[in-house]
Enzyme design. Structure first.
Site, PDB file in Angstrom:
ATOM      1  N   THR A 299       0.819  -1.215   0.000  1.00 27.84           N
ATOM      2  CA  THR A 299       0.000   0.000   0.000  1.00 27.84           C
ATOM      3  C   THR A 299       0.851   1.261   0.000  1.00 27.84           C
ATOM      4  OG1 THR A 299      -1.675  -1.193   1.201  1.00 27.84           O
ATOM      5  CG2 THR A 299      -1.898   1.176   1.168  1.00 27.84           C
TER       6      THR A 299
ATOM      7  N   LYS B 199     -16.393  12.394  15.322  1.00 22.10           N
ATOM      8  CA  LYS B 199     -15.245  11.474  15.395  1.00 22.10           C
ATOM      9  C   LYS B 199     -15.437  10.619  16.647  1.00 22.10           C
ATOM     10  CE  LYS B 199     -12.269  11.042  13.253  1.00 22.10           C
ATOM     11  NZ  LYS B 199     -12.053  10.059  12.200  1.00 22.10           N
TER      12      LYS B 199
ATOM     13  N   PRO C 155     -15.670   5.938  13.895  1.00 21.33           N
ATOM     14  CA  PRO C 155     -14.717   5.462  14.915  1.00 21.33           C
ATOM     15  C   PRO C 155     -13.392   4.978  14.334  1.00 21.33           C
ATOM     16  CG  PRO C 155     -16.413   3.807  14.538  1.00 21.33           C
ATOM     17  CD  PRO C 155     -16.677   4.918  13.550  1.00 21.33           C
ATOM     18  N   ASN C 156     -13.109   5.274  13.067  1.00 20.27           N
ATOM     19  CA  ASN C 156     -11.820   4.891  12.460  1.00 20.27           C
ATOM     20  C   ASN C 156     -11.488   3.407  12.645  1.00 20.27           C
ATOM     21  OD1 ASN C 156     -10.897   8.103  13.094  1.00 20.27           O
ATOM     22  ND2 ASN C 156     -10.326   7.218  11.132  1.00 20.27           N
TER      23      ASN C 156
ATOM     24  N   ASN D 280     -12.705   6.170   4.464  1.00 13.79           N
ATOM     25  CA  ASN D 280     -11.498   6.817   3.959  1.00 13.79           C
ATOM     26  C   ASN D 280     -10.282   5.989   4.341  1.00 13.79           C
ATOM     27  OD1 ASN D 280     -12.155   8.241   6.745  1.00 13.79           O
ATOM     28  ND2 ASN D 280      -9.924   8.281   6.515  1.00 13.79           N
TER      29      ASN D 280
ATOM     30  N   HIS E 235     -12.934  13.279   2.419  1.00 11.29           N
ATOM     31  CA  HIS E 235     -12.223  13.137   3.692  1.00 11.29           C
ATOM     32  C   HIS E 235     -11.305  14.341   3.922  1.00 11.29           C
ATOM     33  CE1 HIS E 235      -8.193  11.810   5.343  1.00 11.29           C
ATOM     34  NE2 HIS E 235      -8.976  11.470   6.353  1.00 11.29           N
TER      35      HIS E 235
ATOM     36  N   ASN F  10      -7.917  15.880   6.599  1.00  4.97           N
ATOM     37  CA  ASN F  10      -6.972  15.863   7.720  1.00  4.97           C
ATOM     38  C   ASN F  10      -6.748  17.320   8.114  1.00  4.97           C
ATOM     39  OD1 ASN F  10      -5.893  13.374   8.742  1.00  4.97           O
ATOM     40  ND2 ASN F  10      -5.215  12.939   6.666  1.00  4.97           N
TER      41      ASN F  10
ATOM     42  N   HIS G  34     -11.282  19.819   8.550  1.00  3.17           N
ATOM     43  CA  HIS G  34     -10.784  20.158   9.894  1.00  3.17           C
ATOM     44  C   HIS G  34     -10.629  21.661  10.056  1.00  3.17           C
ATOM     45  CE1 HIS G  34      -9.679  15.909  10.060  1.00  3.17           C
ATOM     46  NE2 HIS G  34      -9.076  16.030  11.219  1.00  3.17           N
TER      47      HIS G  34
ATOM     48  N   ARG H 207       3.382  13.030  12.457  1.00  2.00           N
ATOM     49  CA  ARG H 207       2.253  12.962  13.374  1.00  2.00           C
ATOM     50  C   ARG H 207       2.269  11.634  14.125  1.00  2.00           C
ATOM     51  NH1 ARG H 207      -4.139  13.099  11.511  1.00  2.00           N
ATOM     52  NH2 ARG H 207      -4.947  12.198  13.435  1.00  2.00           N
TER      53      ARG H 207
HETATM   54  O1  GKR Z   1      -7.784  14.188  12.689  1.00  2.00           O
HETATM   55  O2  GKR Z   1      -7.984  12.680  14.247  1.00  2.00           O
HETATM   56  C1  GKR Z   1      -8.149  13.098  13.097  1.00  2.00           C
HETATM   57  C2  GKR Z   1      -8.895  12.222  12.124  1.00  2.00           C
HETATM   58  O3  GKR Z   1      -9.184  10.997  12.710  1.00  2.00           O
HETATM   59  C3  GKR Z   1      -8.123  12.045  10.841  1.00  2.00           C
HETATM   60  O4  GKR Z   1      -6.825  11.608  11.134  1.00  2.00           O
HETATM   61  C4  GKR Z   1      -8.761  11.074   9.893  1.00  2.00           C
HETATM   62  O5  GKR Z   1      -7.893  10.866   8.811  1.00  2.00           O
HETATM   63  O6  GKR Z   1     -10.479  12.725   9.542  1.00  2.00           O
HETATM   64  C5  GKR Z   1     -10.006  11.511   9.227  1.00  2.00           C
HETATM   65  C6  GKR Z   1     -11.077  10.467   9.097  1.00  2.00           C
HETATM   66  O7  GKR Z   1     -12.158  10.790   8.653  1.00  2.00           O
HETATM   67  O8  GKR Z   1     -10.833   9.292   9.367  1.00  2.00           O
HETATM   68 MG    MG Z   2     -12.843   8.754   8.518  1.00  2.00          MG
END
Ligand code: GKR
Ligand code: MG
Length: 423
Positions: free
Chosen positions: A100, A193, A222-223, A270, A321, A323, A350, A403
Site C-alpha cells: 500500500t 469522530k 470510529p476509524n 477513507n 475526507h 486531515n 478540519h 504525526r
Molecule cells: O484528525 O484525528 C483526526 C482524524 O481521525 C483524521 O486523522 C482522519 O484521517 O479525519 C479523518 C477520518 O475521517 O478518518
Molecule cells: Mg474517517
C-alpha cells in the site's frame, strides 16, 4: 510553453487542539508542506500536502527533476515523478496492507504538484481551476461540522497556548461544541469522530445531537475502532434513520463487508479504499457504499474526477475526507468538489480547528456551511509570505517530524496501545 523555473518546498507547523481519536490524541502542532512552483514567465502556483518527514523528503527528491518541464503537461510530470521517486521500504512495517505504501506514494507526491500546476494554468489562462476541470456544477461547496471529543488543553508541554473550544468529553459538551461550530460556520450536516469512549456513550452524544439539530444529517466515524460484534449490537440503535452514513465502523475491508451484509445503512470509508487499487475488492465484497475521496492521496483533482466517474458507474456514493489542513488545501478541495456532480454529500474539513493561515486575507469564510467557489484565476488564493515564514519557524522549533497520536496519548496514559479495533 510555461516552464518550471523553481520549486520552493516549505514545511510548516500550526497549532492543533488536543483532538481525540481511536489512536490517541493530536499533538500540539500539526504539520503540512507548502509548495510553490515558479515559472519562467513570472507566475507562481501553490499546493499543500502532508508535512511528515517522508513526504517532505520525497517532494525534495523529485522537485529538481521537474525544473524545465511544462506546467500544462501534468502527464509528463507524473511520469517523471514515477520514474524518480524512491518508494518506501515494503518491509518497514508501516504498510497497512502489503504494497500500500508504495502504491500510494506516486499519487500522494504527484497530487501536490498537480494542484500547483492547475493553479498556474488558471493564472496563465485567467480561469479558475474548476473551469480547467470542466466547469463548475455548483457555486458553493458544502462542508460538515466535524466534531471531536477533546481535552481542554494539551498536557505535558510548557506551551501556554490554549484553544478556544474547551473540553468535550460528554454528550452535553459535544452538543455545545456543535452549537458553537454551527453558529460560527453555518454547517448543515454533522460528523462525530468516535472510537474514543464506549460506543454506547458515543451514541448518546449522537442522540443528543439529533435532539439539538433535528434537521441535520449525522455521521459517526470510529476509524475502524469497533469489532464486527460490537457494530452488530449497535446497528439497531442506528436503525431509526439516525445516520446519513456510518464511516469506517470496523477494521479492514473484509470486516466492512460483513457489516455491510447486516444493514441498509450506507458504510463509508477513507481508511480501507485509499486508492484505485482497492476498488475491485470493495466491489467484490460490497464493503462500502460511500467512498471518501481525498485528492492529497488519490492523485490530485483530475484523479478525484476519475474516482467520481467510477463511483457513478458502480453506483457508489462519494464524499470527501479531510486531515488537519489550511486554505490552499481547502480551495483545492472546493474546486474539485465544484466540478464533480455526484459529490453530493457535504465534505469533511478540519478547517474550524485551525487558527492560522498562509494565504493573504487569512481564514477563508464559510456561508451557511459552504465555501463559495471563487471566479478568480487559479485556486483563487495568494501566498502570504510573512505568515509562511512564521509557520516555517514553528516547524523548525516544534520538534515534531511526523504525526504520532499514539505516542502523544502515552504521555497521558503510559500503557496506551492505540490499536484497532478497540471496542
Ligand atoms: O484528525 O484525528 C483526526 C482524524 O481521525 C483524521 O486523522 C482522519 O484521517 O479525519 C479523518 C477520518 O475521517 O478518518
Ligand atoms: Mg474517517
Amino acid at each position: 510553453m510555461s516552464c518550471i523555473k523553481q520549486i520552493e518546498i516549505t514545511p510548516i507547523a500550526f497549532r492543533d487542539p488536543p483532538l481525540l481519536n481511536v489512536y490517541g490524541v493530536h499533538e500540539a502542532w500539526a504539520l503540512r508542506t507548502i509548495i510553490e512552483i515558479k515559472t519562467e514567465d513570472g507566475n507562481y502556483g501553490l499546493g499543500e500536502s502532508y508535512g511528515d518527514e517522508q513526504t517532505i523528503s520525497q517532494l525534495r527528491q523529485v522537485a529538481p527533476h521537474l525544473v524545465g518541464m511544462d506546467v500544462f503537461n501534468v502527464n509528463a510530470i507524473r511520469n517523471k515523478i514515477e520514474s524518480v521517486v524512491t518508494l518506501p521500504d515494503p518491509n518497514s512495517g508501516l504498510d497497512i496492507a502489503p504494497g500500500t505504501l508504495g502504491a500510494t506514494t506516486v499519487p500522494r507526491i504527484f497530487s501536490v504538484f498537480e494542484v500547483a500546476c492547475l493553479d498556474l494554468m488558471g493564472k496563465i489562462t485567467g480561469r479558475p481551476v474548476c473551469d480547467l476541470l470542466g466547469g463548475k456544477v455548483r457555486n458553493e461547496v458544502a462542508y460538515s461540522a466535524y466534531l471531536f471529543y477533546k481535552f481542554e488543553r494539551h498536557g505535558f508541554t510548557e506551551d501556554p497556548w490554549v484553544d478556544t473550544w474547551g473540553e468535550a468529553v460528554t454528550p452535553e459538551q459535544i452538543v455545545a461544541q456543535a452549537k458553537k461550530m454551527i453558529d460560527q460556520y453555518g454547517f448543515q450536516s454533522i460528523k462525530l469522530k468516535a472510537g474514543v469512549f464506549e460506543p454506547e456513550q458515543e451514541i448518546e452524544a449522537l442522540e443528543a445531537l439529533r435532539e439539538a439539530f433535528p434537521n441535520l444529517p449525522l455521521r459517526i466515524d470510529p476509524n475502524g475502532g469497533w469489532t464486527v460484534e460490537t457494530t452488530k449490537r449497535l446497528l439497531d440503535k442506528f436503525g431509526n434513520g439516525l445516520l446519513q452514513y456510518l464511516e469506517d465502523p470496523v477494521h479492514g475491508q473484509e470486516a466492512m463487508g460483513q457489516v455491510s451484509a447486516m444493514t441498509d445503512i450506507p458504510l463509508a470509508t477513507n481508511m480501507y479504499v485509499i486508492g484505485f487499487f482497492d476498488i475491485p475488492k470493495a466491489i467484490k465484497l460490497d464493503s462500502v457504499q460511500v467512498i471518501l475521496s481525498d485528492h492529497h492521496y488519490w492523485g490530485g483533482l483530475k484523479a478525484t474526477q476519475e474516482l467520481a466517474q467510477l463511483c457513478k458507474t458502480w453506483d457508489i456514493g462519494l464524499s470527501m475526507h479531510s486531515n488537519s489542513h489550511l486554505g490552499i488545501s481547502l480551495m483545492a478541495m472546493t474546486h474539485a468538489a465544484a466540478a464533480i456532480d455526484n459529490l453530493t454529500y457535504a465534505c469533511d474539513t478540519h478547517y474550524p480547528w485551525q487558527e492560522e493561515e498562509v494565504i493573504v486575507g487569512g481564514k477563508i469564510p464559510f456561508k451557511n456551511g459552504a465555501v463559495v467557489v471563487p471566479d478568480k484565476p487559479g485556486l483563487g488564493v495568494e501566498l502570504d509570505r510573512d505568515a509562511l515564514a512564521v509557520l516555517a519557524k514553528n516547524y523548525e522549533n516544534c520538534g515534531i517530524r511526523a504525526r504520532n497520536d499514539v505516542a502523544e496519548m502515552r504521555k497521558y496514559q503510559p500503557d496506551w496501545k492505540g490499536t484497532v479495533p478497540r471496542f
